[in-house]
Design a protein around this motif. Structure first.
Motif, PDB file in Angstrom:
ATOM      1  N   SER A  36       0.852  -1.190   0.000  1.00 44.79           N
ATOM      2  CA  SER A  36       0.000   0.000   0.000  1.00 44.79           C
ATOM      3  C   SER A  36       0.883   1.233   0.000  1.00 44.79           C
ATOM      4  O   SER A  36       2.006   1.208   0.512  1.00 44.79           O
ATOM      5  CB  SER A  36      -0.884   0.045   1.251  1.00 44.79           C
ATOM      6  N   GLN A  40      -2.908   4.737   1.327  1.00 41.50           N
ATOM      7  CA  GLN A  40      -3.761   3.542   1.322  1.00 41.50           C
ATOM      8  C   GLN A  40      -3.585   2.666   2.561  1.00 41.50           C
ATOM      9  O   GLN A  40      -4.447   1.834   2.850  1.00 41.50           O
ATOM     10  CB  GLN A  40      -3.440   2.694   0.087  1.00 41.50           C
ATOM     11  N   THR A  44      -6.125  -0.153   4.287  1.00 38.27           N
ATOM     12  CA  THR A  44      -5.747  -1.570   4.192  1.00 38.27           C
ATOM     13  C   THR A  44      -5.805  -2.226   5.560  1.00 38.27           C
ATOM     14  O   THR A  44      -6.345  -3.324   5.706  1.00 38.27           O
ATOM     15  CB  THR A  44      -4.335  -1.700   3.582  1.00 38.27           C
ATOM     16  N   PHE A  79      -2.473  -0.026  -6.825  1.00 39.35           N
ATOM     17  CA  PHE A  79      -1.731  -0.569  -5.694  1.00 39.35           C
ATOM     18  C   PHE A  79      -0.459  -1.233  -6.209  1.00 39.35           C
ATOM     19  O   PHE A  79      -0.472  -1.868  -7.262  1.00 39.35           O
ATOM     20  CB  PHE A  79      -2.565  -1.622  -4.946  1.00 39.35           C
TER      21      PHE A  79
END
Length: 110
Positions: A36, A40, A44, A79
Protein backbone atom coordinates in the motif's frame (compact mmCIF):
# COMPACT_ATOMS: atom_id res chain seq x y z
CA UNK A 1 8.57 6.71 -2.88
CA UNK A 2 8.00 4.56 0.17
CA UNK A 3 5.43 1.78 0.07
CA UNK A 4 4.23 -0.32 2.99
CA UNK A 5 3.51 -3.92 3.91
CA UNK A 6 1.56 -5.01 6.97
CA UNK A 7 2.51 -8.36 8.44
CA UNK A 8 1.22 -10.36 11.36
CA UNK A 9 3.94 -11.22 13.89
CA UNK A 10 4.42 -14.83 12.64
CA UNK A 11 4.73 -13.64 9.02
CA UNK A 12 7.34 -11.06 10.05
CA UNK A 13 9.21 -13.67 12.12
CA UNK A 14 9.27 -16.03 9.13
CA UNK A 15 10.73 -13.33 6.87
CA UNK A 16 13.38 -12.53 9.46
CA UNK A 17 14.27 -16.21 9.94
CA UNK A 18 14.33 -17.23 6.27
CA UNK A 19 15.50 -13.97 4.70
CA UNK A 20 12.68 -13.98 2.16
CA UNK A 21 9.00 -14.85 1.85
CA UNK A 22 6.24 -15.17 -0.69
CA UNK A 23 4.17 -13.11 1.76
CA UNK A 24 1.01 -13.59 3.75
CA UNK A 25 -1.48 -16.30 2.74
CA UNK A 26 -3.40 -13.86 0.50
CA UNK A 27 -0.14 -12.96 -1.28
CA UNK A 28 0.62 -16.62 -1.94
CA UNK A 29 -2.91 -17.20 -3.28
CA UNK A 30 -2.79 -14.13 -5.55
CA UNK A 31 0.77 -14.81 -6.77
CA UNK A 32 2.28 -11.48 -5.72
CA UNK A 33 3.06 -9.50 -2.57
CA UNK A 34 0.50 -6.76 -1.86
CA UNK A 35 1.68 -3.32 -0.75
CA UNK A 36 0.00 0.00 0.00
CA UNK A 37 1.02 3.61 -0.41
CA UNK A 38 1.06 5.96 2.57
CA UNK A 39 -2.43 7.12 1.56
CA UNK A 40 -3.76 3.54 1.32
CA UNK A 41 -2.14 1.89 4.35
CA UNK A 42 -4.70 2.85 7.02
CA UNK A 43 -7.61 1.68 4.88
CA UNK A 44 -5.75 -1.57 4.19
CA UNK A 45 -5.28 -2.11 7.93
CA UNK A 46 -8.94 -1.40 8.67
CA UNK A 47 -10.22 -3.61 5.84
CA UNK A 48 -7.89 -6.60 6.07
CA UNK A 49 -6.61 -6.52 9.67
CA UNK A 50 -9.58 -5.20 11.67
CA UNK A 51 -9.20 -5.97 15.36
CA UNK A 52 -5.81 -7.68 14.93
CA UNK A 53 -3.09 -6.74 17.37
CA UNK A 54 0.62 -7.52 17.10
CA UNK A 55 1.00 -6.23 13.55
CA UNK A 56 4.22 -4.89 12.05
CA UNK A 57 4.47 -2.16 9.41
CA UNK A 58 7.33 -2.51 6.92
CA UNK A 59 8.58 0.31 4.70
CA UNK A 60 10.23 -0.26 1.33
CA UNK A 61 11.51 1.96 -1.46
CA UNK A 62 9.30 1.36 -4.50
CA UNK A 63 12.03 2.29 -6.98
CA UNK A 64 14.30 -0.48 -5.68
CA UNK A 65 11.74 -3.27 -6.18
CA UNK A 66 11.66 -5.13 -9.46
CA UNK A 67 9.30 -6.28 -10.85
CA UNK A 68 6.90 -3.95 -9.03
CA UNK A 69 3.64 -3.48 -10.92
CA UNK A 70 0.98 -0.87 -10.14
CA UNK A 71 -2.43 -2.44 -10.67
CA UNK A 72 -6.01 -1.29 -10.03
CA UNK A 73 -7.76 -2.63 -6.96
CA UNK A 74 -10.09 -1.07 -4.35
CA UNK A 75 -12.16 1.61 -6.02
CA UNK A 76 -9.88 1.63 -9.06
CA UNK A 77 -6.91 2.85 -7.02
CA UNK A 78 -3.50 1.68 -8.20
CA UNK A 79 -1.73 -0.57 -5.69
CA UNK A 80 1.88 -1.78 -5.85
CA UNK A 81 2.31 -5.53 -6.32
CA UNK A 82 5.67 -7.34 -6.19
CA UNK A 83 6.03 -10.36 -8.47
CA UNK A 84 8.92 -12.04 -6.67
CA UNK A 85 9.71 -13.03 -3.08
CA UNK A 86 10.00 -10.21 -0.57
CA UNK A 87 13.52 -10.16 0.88
CA UNK A 88 14.83 -8.82 4.18
CA UNK A 89 17.25 -6.72 2.15
CA UNK A 90 14.21 -4.91 0.63
CA UNK A 91 13.06 -3.61 4.05
CA UNK A 92 14.08 -0.07 5.00
CA UNK A 93 12.46 -0.12 8.43
CA UNK A 94 9.89 -1.92 10.54
CA UNK A 95 7.66 -0.49 13.25
CA UNK A 96 4.95 -1.97 15.46
CA UNK A 97 1.38 -1.18 14.47
CA UNK A 98 -0.42 -1.23 17.83
CA UNK A 99 -4.17 -1.52 18.15
CA UNK A 100 -5.65 1.12 20.47
CA UNK A 101 -9.41 1.20 21.05
CA UNK A 102 -9.90 -0.85 17.89
CA UNK A 103 -7.82 1.45 15.65
CA UNK A 104 -4.31 0.77 14.39
CA UNK A 105 -1.90 3.51 15.39
CA UNK A 106 0.33 4.37 12.44
CA UNK A 107 3.61 6.22 12.65
CA UNK A 108 3.97 9.28 10.45
CA UNK A 109 4.28 8.01 6.89
CA UNK A 110 6.13 9.75 4.07
Amino acid sequence: MLIYKIFRAPEWAELQAKGETLGAPIDVIDGYVHFSTAEQAQETAAKHFAGEDGLVLLALEADSLDPLVWEPSRGGQLFPHLYRPLRMTDILWDKPLPLVDGVHQFPELA
